[in-house]
Every structure is written in structure tokens, then in C-alpha cells.
Design an enzyme around this catalytic site. Structure first.
Site, PDB file in Angstrom:
ATOM      1  N   HIS A 361      37.525  35.527  24.389  1.00  0.00           N
ATOM      2  CA  HIS A 361      38.330  34.403  23.896  1.00  0.00           C
ATOM      3  C   HIS A 361      39.713  34.857  23.490  1.00  0.00           C
ATOM      4  O   HIS A 361      40.703  34.202  23.750  1.00  0.00           O
ATOM      5  CB  HIS A 361      37.653  33.768  22.678  1.00  0.00           C
ATOM      6  CG  HIS A 361      36.384  33.086  23.028  1.00  0.00           C
ATOM      7  ND1 HIS A 361      35.373  32.896  22.136  1.00  0.00           N
ATOM      8  CD2 HIS A 361      35.967  32.560  24.183  1.00  0.00           C
ATOM      9  CE1 HIS A 361      34.387  32.268  22.732  1.00  0.00           C
ATOM     10  NE2 HIS A 361      34.715  32.061  23.979  1.00  0.00           N
ATOM     11  N   ASP A 628      37.278  38.020  43.845  1.00  0.00           N
ATOM     12  CA  ASP A 628      35.871  38.280  44.115  1.00  0.00           C
ATOM     13  C   ASP A 628      35.652  38.803  45.522  1.00  0.00           C
ATOM     14  O   ASP A 628      34.781  39.634  45.742  1.00  0.00           O
ATOM     15  CB  ASP A 628      35.032  37.008  43.890  1.00  0.00           C
ATOM     16  CG  ASP A 628      34.680  36.849  42.420  1.00  0.00           C
ATOM     17  OD1 ASP A 628      34.204  37.833  41.831  1.00  0.00           O
ATOM     18  OD2 ASP A 628      34.914  35.765  41.862  1.00  0.00           O
ATOM     19  N   CYS A 675      43.969  31.928  46.430  1.00  0.00           N
ATOM     20  CA  CYS A 675      44.136  31.681  45.000  1.00  0.00           C
ATOM     21  C   CYS A 675      43.730  32.890  44.136  1.00  0.00           C
ATOM     22  O   CYS A 675      43.542  32.756  42.946  1.00  0.00           O
ATOM     23  CB  CYS A 675      43.355  30.441  44.571  1.00  0.00           C
ATOM     24  SG  CYS A 675      41.584  30.612  44.810  1.00  0.00           S
TER      25      CYS A 675
HETATM   26  C1  PEP Z   1      38.823  34.775  42.796  1.00  0.00           C
HETATM   27  O1  PEP Z   1      37.677  35.218  42.731  1.00  0.00           O
HETATM   28  O2  PEP Z   1      39.708  35.259  43.501  1.00  0.00           O
HETATM   29  C2  PEP Z   1      39.210  33.616  41.982  1.00  0.00           C
HETATM   30  C3  PEP Z   1      40.342  33.012  42.191  1.00  0.00           C
HETATM   31  O3  PEP Z   1      38.408  33.208  40.999  1.00  0.00           O
HETATM   32  P1  PEP Z   1      38.037  33.955  39.643  1.00  0.00           P
HETATM   33  O4  PEP Z   1      39.034  35.042  39.430  1.00  0.00           O
HETATM   34  O5  PEP Z   1      38.094  32.901  38.609  1.00  0.00           O
HETATM   35  O6  PEP Z   1      36.674  34.449  39.926  1.00  0.00           O
HETATM   36 MG    MG Z   2      36.030  34.089  41.964  1.00  0.00          MG
END
Ligand code: PEP
Ligand code: MG
Length: 755
Positions: A361, A628, A675
Site C-alpha cells: 500500500h 508478465d 501496456c
Molecule cells: C503486464 O503484465 O504487462 C501488465 C500490464 O499488467 P500488470 O503489470 O498489472 O500485471
Molecule cells: Mg500482467
């Protein structure tokens, strides 16, 4: 033997400094192996020497004095070969060099094992015996196992010693590697924030008067509640309502049905109030800690913090509380959101939290407040930090203690560069991210925190490419209901009015644990995560989908993305639930039914790459989640510092896969963007441009840098760069090449200030 290793390691762990630890080792090893000599040599890389640091059996006068060159003697050979050496006739070995005054000739047999930590030889552990014999296999295994265990203990213990070493000590490295919690650089003096009172130290005592103790505790709870309410109102202008809801969670802990009830029960059992408080807190924490998950541990620190506040009132002693009188770097065992709210945040230059992860947090709030922060340092005693000069490198997760003037200048220079860059980049705010040949690349933000919205709009983001809906979920005490979610999503849509917003459905699990929905798994990143959870709990998915549809009633430009998709079944099932939720909302609200917004998946599980054609038939877009995807493709836990050097955006396999995704999406005529954090990396962004990614979604702080990058490239040129990079074999070659490309265009500053 294993038990012996465990006992020795524990003893070493308890030692106050490295020297004490090494002395314990040599004694215990002699006892365990029945050998006459055991010695530890530690490496000094500055002088390329191995120093005899501790010995049982050799002349005590040479301990601390004896120094060998890296390749000298049998000890040097062990270090050089990085493997154990077992000799029954050491004096006749060609490398044998008897050490003066050490009477080594008397010892016939020698067994040496290297002490290696993260590929680096830290030293050598040696046993010697008069009797001529080879050490047995179990004995060799014992020494090797012990050396491996000792390596991390010594590494930790050395970092502890370096912190306590006098500033004048040139050998103290004083560089600690943790996690980047919030980006940016801070230089300043440390202010150690101690807990208000030490709850764990309270002795058990019977209450003299139960009624008087009850009165005392009720008053203390009342004051603590008032304090939290005051903290909340102080933060009202700084934080959004989502972050502020944390304080409601604190108030719930303090109210009649929470901790207070259990403390009262303890007093009624006959305990005096402070012990009753400690006992009740311990009970709660024991339950939390058996759950062994990060978010519960974080909850238990919130609970401890609140209990300490109650204790302070109980003890009626607020004089001992540390004060932040001048701008400083806040250092604490664990920075909690409540702690942060207590201090004047404008005076917090940076933050260091010994415990905590990037998803804690406090890290979420630090990001929202824009305070450079680092966390996750093992066994570092914070008591020694007070007043020390620190450098917090929130980009790399580094912490420097009492830095040299040279290093300070380097970082000061970086801060100036960062400031100049920020100023210089301001002029790109209202310009489009358009390549030299006129191609416009939408630049979007990854967000989820209201505190980010203003910054995102200020830098001219084209919309929200990834709204992480789990963030508001993380900041609450229980699942937010449909109405509450509707309000949260609507406030995001209102803030980004006229721009597109992509809501990712709840992505919890892995390292993102909800305090009220614990998931305990051996392998959480390969476990119950993202869409897997929400499909197993359609009630959660449906409520969220309904809230998104309701919130976006007057905002047509929204999208929905699905995290962690690994098969088309999941897409089909999610689409079915989305259809159901839309039907229900249309039915409930009446009027002109709204149409299904565009739906896409986050492409982050490697299996989905090979099903792009099948997925493309079902959804409108693909958004690559490179954070990921890199983790799964490279099999590297994205949060594990031990393997963090293996996690690289420039890994040729990742680049090849990203290119493959782009080509496959183009062939399937499905829109695609990215993203993950790499979209905000200046060097990676050039490649993504060259591969044809149709949108880059990133952290708001990176937008202007990436805009500048895009405006300095021609898309054909970027494509050529990709072709060359695809021929490179190593991540570091990719990095070097891209670095030079940007340097040659005068864009090197964008890399230095911010990677
Ligand atoms: C990712 O995995 O690239 C992503 C954008 O999501 P997070 O970082 O929230 O897992
Ligand atoms: Mg992710």
C-alpha cells in the site's frame, strides 16, 4: 549433518557482526568434523587479496594479518577454481605455501570450500588435520553445504557492517539493492521513523482494577480513532477518495467490533490494559501470519501500527515520537500508509522501507504522491540510519548510505538532468506523438489511482490504455459493491472525458493479494490469477462488468480488457458473462440499450501468442502485457531481486516474440497495442514503433519522454533498427546498440534520467 548445518547457520544469523559470525563458524566446524584447524578467508576485491579473518587452530597472531593474493596457495586455488579441494597430503601439493608463523606444515590433510554468493567468491572455508587422510564424502558435503548457507549470511552481515562502518572507511560499499517502489531520485538525510511505542516489550501483569483499565483503554481507543480521522482529513486534499478509504479500514479496526472488542475481553480476563492490547494484537497477527501472504502481512503491519497508536495514548507519552522538522528521507522498518499520512508529505524527499514490496500500500501511495522510494532490504538494522546521508534511486531500487562526494555529484547531476528534462519535455505536452513521416502513435497511461489522473492529463495522454481495477480493490477492506465500483469508474471516465479508457477486469492473485480474499499458493504466479479467479467467481466478474457498463452509460469510448488469458475457452466464458451483464444493465436502466464496448485481451501468457488467430475471431483488440509476458517467457519472477538481472526487456527472445505478435496481429487484422512498462522505456519504444505497435500505454511519468522519442524517428528507420536488433544474440548487445542509436540522435539524456 543437516541439523548441524542448520544450527551453525542459526548461530551465525544471531551474530552481531561478520567477525562474530566467522568466529562461531570456525569453532563449530572443528567440533563437527573433529578437525584441528578451521579457518575462514574473505575476499577483498579492491586489493585482490584473501584475508584470514578467523581461525581455530592456526596461530591467533596471524588472524587478521595474513593476506594471500587471489591466486596464492591452496586457498587461492579453491577461490580460483570455485570448487572444493580435498587433499590428504597438502604440504606436497605444488600450490602449497606454508604461511610463516602459522605452523601449517604440521597439517597433512586439507579440505577447502569456496564461499560463493551470486556468482561472486566471497571467501574460502578451510579445515586442516594432522592425520593424513582424505575427507569423506559426507564431510565434503557438509562443508560445501555450510559454505553455501554461509554465503548469503556473510553477504547480509557484510552489508550490515558496511552500514555501521565509519564514513571515513573507504572499503565500505554501502550500496544496498532492493526493489524500486516509486521512481525518482532523492538525496538527503535519513529520518528514522520509529513505531510510537514498543508493543512487543510489554509484560503481562494483572489489572489492579478491571474497571479502571477498561476506562483507560476505551479512552485510548477513542483518541486513536480521533487521530486517524484527523489524519484522514489532513490527507483529503492530497489523496483521492480511493486512497482515503484506507483510513476507513483503519477506523474499522479500531471500532467496537474490531480489535477493541478483543482487548476488552482480555482485560475482563484480568490483564492490565497494555498487555491486553498486546495479547489481542498478537492473536490477530498470528492468524494473519499463518496465512503467509504479502497482503496479510501488510495488513498485520497496519494493525500493529494502529495498536501502537492506542498504546501511546495509553502510556500518555507522545514526546518520544520522531518529528520531521526538515526535508528528509524517511526510513522505517515498514512504511505504512498511516505513517505516511502522519508526516508532512512535502517534507518527505524519499522513502526507504526495509520490508514491503512494490505492490504494498505504501508503494502505491508513494507512486501517487511522486515520492522516490525503495523497499525490500534484508536484515538491515535501521537504527544506524538516523542522520546519515542517503541516496534513494527509485528507478533501480538502489540505496546508498553516506555516499562518496563523487557518487553524490553523479546523482545530483542526474537530479538536475531529470529536472531539466522535465522542463524541456513540457513543450511536448500539447504536441502529438507523431513520427517524422507523420505516423501518429497514441500514447496512453496505465493507472488505477485517482492521484495519477491529473498528471496523466497534464502530460497530454491520449487516454487510459490500462485502468488497473484491482488498485481500488486493494485499498479497501472488502469487495467494493456495484454502486461503489460504478462511482469509482465514473470518476475515472469523468477525469478522462473525451478520451478512451480501457478497464481491465480484476487482476488479482500472484503478487496482488486482496487483504480480504487471501489466496495461499506455493506458486502464485502460475496459480489462481486474473481471469482464472473471476471466471471461478462469476459473481465478482458480473458485479464489476455491470458497474463498468453503468458508469460508462454517458461515455461511449470505453474498452474492456481481460487479464491472464491462456485459452479461448476463457475468452468465450468471459464474453458470455459480459453479454449477460450488459443485458441486465440495459434491462435495468431502460432507454436506448447500449452496445457492447470493444473487448480485448491482455496478451501476457505465452500460450495466447500461438492462438492469436483464434482469439482475434472473438475480440476487438490485443494489448500486450509485457511485464508478465517477460516473466513467463523468461521464467523469471518479476519481483525476485535474486534473478532480477535475468529479467530484461532487451532479451532477444522477448523482442522476437513481440515482433511475431505484431506480424500475426497484422495478418489477422486485429488491432494491437502494448501496456507493459517497456512501452515507457525510451529504447524499447523505438523497437515497438518499428514493429508497428498501434498504441503505447505506460506510466504517466514516461509519456513526454516517449513522445519526444517518437517525434525524432521515422517509422521506416525504426523498422530497419528492428531488423538489425533481431539479428543480435544477447540482451546486452541489444541494449548497447539501442543506446548508441539514441545517443547519436542526442536523445541519450532520456535514457539516463529514468531507466
Ligand atoms: C503486464 O503484465 O504487462 C501488465 C500490464 O499488467 P500488470 O503489470 O498489472 O500485471
Ligand atoms: Mg500482467
Amino acid at each position: 549433518m543437516l541439523e548441524r548445518v542448520r544450527q551453525i547457520t542459526q548461530e551465525v544469523n544471531r551474530a552481531e557482526n561478520t567477525q562474530q559470525a566467522l568466529e562461531a563458524v570456525v569453532l563449530r566446524v572443528c567440533e563437527s568434523l573433529g578437525s584441528e584447524v578451521c579457518s575462514v578467508y574473505l575476499a577483498d576485491y579492491d586489493h585482490q587479496r584473501l584475508t584470514l579473518m578467523a581461525s581455530k587452530g592456526l596461530n591467533p597472531k596471524v588472524v587478521g594479518q595474513l593476506q594471500l593474493d587471489f591466486h596464492q596457495g591452496i586457498v587461492g586455488l579453491v577461490a580460483q577454481r570455485e570448487e572444493p579441494i580435498n587433499l590428504d597430503d597438502a604440504p606436497n601439493h605444488p600450490n602449497f605455501e606454508p604461511v610463516e608463523d602459522a605452523s601449517e606444515e604440521a597439517y597433512q590433510s586439507l579440505l577447502g570450500a569456496p564461499i560463493i554468493h551470486q556468482r561472486r567468491v566471497l571467501g574460502v572455508l578451510v579445515v586442516q588435520q594432522k592425520q593424513r587422510r582424505k575427507f569423506s564424502e559426507p564431510e565434503v558435503n557438509f562443508l560445501v553445504t555450510l559454505s553455501a548457507q554461509l554465503a548469503s549470511v556473510i553477504a547480509r552481515s557484510e552489508s550490515r557492517d558496511q552500514i555501521t562502518a565509519p564514513v571515513s572507511d573507504p572499503h565500505a560499499i554501502r550500496k544496498l539493492k532492493g526493489f524500486p517502489a516509486a521512481s525518482g531520485i532523492a538525496i538527503g538525510e535519513a529520518m528514522v521513523f520509529y513505531p510510537p511505542a514498543d508493543l512487543s516489550g510489554i509484560p503481562d501483569k494483572p489489572a489492579k482494577s478491571i474497571s479502571a483499565e477498561l476506562k483507560r483503554i476505551k479512552k485510548a481507543f477513542q483518541l486513536a480513532q480521533a487521530e486517524v480521522i484527523a489524519l484522514k482529513s489532513r490527507m483529503e486534499n492530497t489523496l483521492g477518495s480511493e486512497e482515503l478509504s484506507l483510513f476507513d479500514a483503519y477506523l474499522n479496526i479500531l471500532n467496537d467490533n474490531g480489535l477493541k472488542r478483543d482487548v476488552i475481553a482480555e482485560i475482563e480476563e484480568g490483564h492490565w490494559a497494555p498487555a491486553a492490547l498486546r495479547r489481542a494484537v498478537d492473536q490477530h497477527i498470528r492468524v494473519f501470519e499463518t496465512m503467509e501472504d504479502t497482503y496479510f502481512r501488510e495488513r498485520s503491519s497496519d494493525l500493529k501500527d494502529l495498536a501502537r497508536r492506542v498504546l501511546v495514548y495509553l502510556e500518555d507519552d507522545r514526546t518520544a515520537r520522531p518529528k520531521l522538522t526538515k526535508a528528509s528521507i524517511l526510513v522505517a522498518e515498514e512504511i505504512t500508509a498511516a505513517m505516511l499520512a502522519e508526516l508532512p508529505t512535502e517534507k518527505i524527499l524519499g522513502m526507504v522501507s526495509m520490508r514491503g514490496s512494490p505492490t504494498s500500500h505504501a508503494a502505491i501511495l508513494a507512486k501517487a504522491l511522486g515520492i522516490p522510494s525503495v523497499s525490500g532490504f534484508d536484515n538491515v538494522p535501521i537504527n544506524n540510519f538516523e542522520g546519515k546521508e542517503l541516496i534513494v534511486d527509485g528507478y533501480k531500487g538502489l540505496l546508498f548510505l553516506s555516499p562518496s562526494e563523487g557518487l553524490k555529484h553523479q546523482y545530483e547531476h542526474l537530479i538536475i538532468e531529470e529536472r531539466q528534462l522535465t522542463q524541456e519535455l513540457e513543450r511536448y505536452t500539447s504536441k502529438p506523438a507523431k513520427t517524422i513521416d507523420g505516423k501518429v502513435i497514441p500514447l496512453l497511461v496505465n493507472t488505477g489511482l485517482m492521484a495519477d489522473f491529473e498528471k496523466s492529463l497534464h502530460v497530454g495522454a491520449d487516454g487510459v490504455g490500462l485502468y488497473r481495477t484491482e488498485i481500488p480493490f486493494l485499498l479497501r477492506e472488502q469487495f467494493p459493491g456495484e454502486e461503489e465500483q460504478t462511482r469509482i469508474y465514473r470518476s475515472a471516465l469523468e477525469a478522462f472525458k473525451g478520451k478512451s479508457v480501457t478497464f481491465r477486469t480484476l487482476d488479482i492473485g500472484g503478487d496482488k493479494q486482496l487483504p480480504y480474499f487471501p489466496i495461499v499458493e506455493d506458486n502464485p504466479f502460475l496459480g489462481w490469477r486474473g481471469i482464472r479467479i473471476t471466471l471461478d467467481h462469476p459473481e465478482i466478474f458480473l458485479v464489476q462488468a455491470r458497474a463498468i457498463f453503468k458508469a460508462s452509460r454517458d461515455f461511449p469510448d470505453i474498452r474492456i480488457s481481460l487479464p491472464m488469458v491462456s485459452s479461448v475457452d476463457e475468452v468465450d466464458e468471459a464474453m458470455r458473462l459480459l453479454e449477460q451483464a450488459l443485458y441486465e444493465v440495459n434491462h435495468e436502466l431502460g432507454g436506448v440499450p447500449r452496445e457492447m464496448p470493444e473487448v480485448g485481451i491482455i496478451l501476457e501468457v505465452p500460450s495466447a501468442i500461438y492462438q492469436i488467430a483464434q482469439i482475434a475471431k472473438r475480440v476487438n483488440f490485443l494489448s500486450v502485457g509485457s511485464n508478465d509476458l517477460a516473466q513467463y517467457l523468461l521464467a523469471v519472477d518479476r519481483n525476485n531481486t535474486r534473478v532480477s538481472t535475468l529479467y530484461s526487456y532487451y532479451h532477444p527472445a522477448l523482442i522476437t516474440v513481440l515482433d511475431l505478435i505484431a506480424k500475426e496481429c497484422s495478418e489477422q487484422k486485429i488491432r494491437f497495442n502494448i501496456c507493459g512498462e517497456m512501452a515507457g522505456d525510451p529504447m524499447a519504444a523505438v523497437l515497438l514503433l518499428g514493429m508497428g505497435y498501434q498504441g503505447l500505454s505506460m506510466n504517466a511519468r514516461s509519456i513526454l519522454k516517449i513522445k519526444k522519442i517518437i517525434r525524432h524517428f521515422d517509422s521506416a528507420e525504426a523498422k530497419q533498427l528492428v531488423a538489425h536488433v533481431l539479428s543480435l544474440e544477447k540482451a546486452k548487445d541489444v541494449h548497447t546498440f539501442l543506446f548508441e542509436v539514441l545517443e547519436n540522435k542526442g536523445l541519450g539524456g532520456l535514457i539516463r534520467a529514468g531507466k
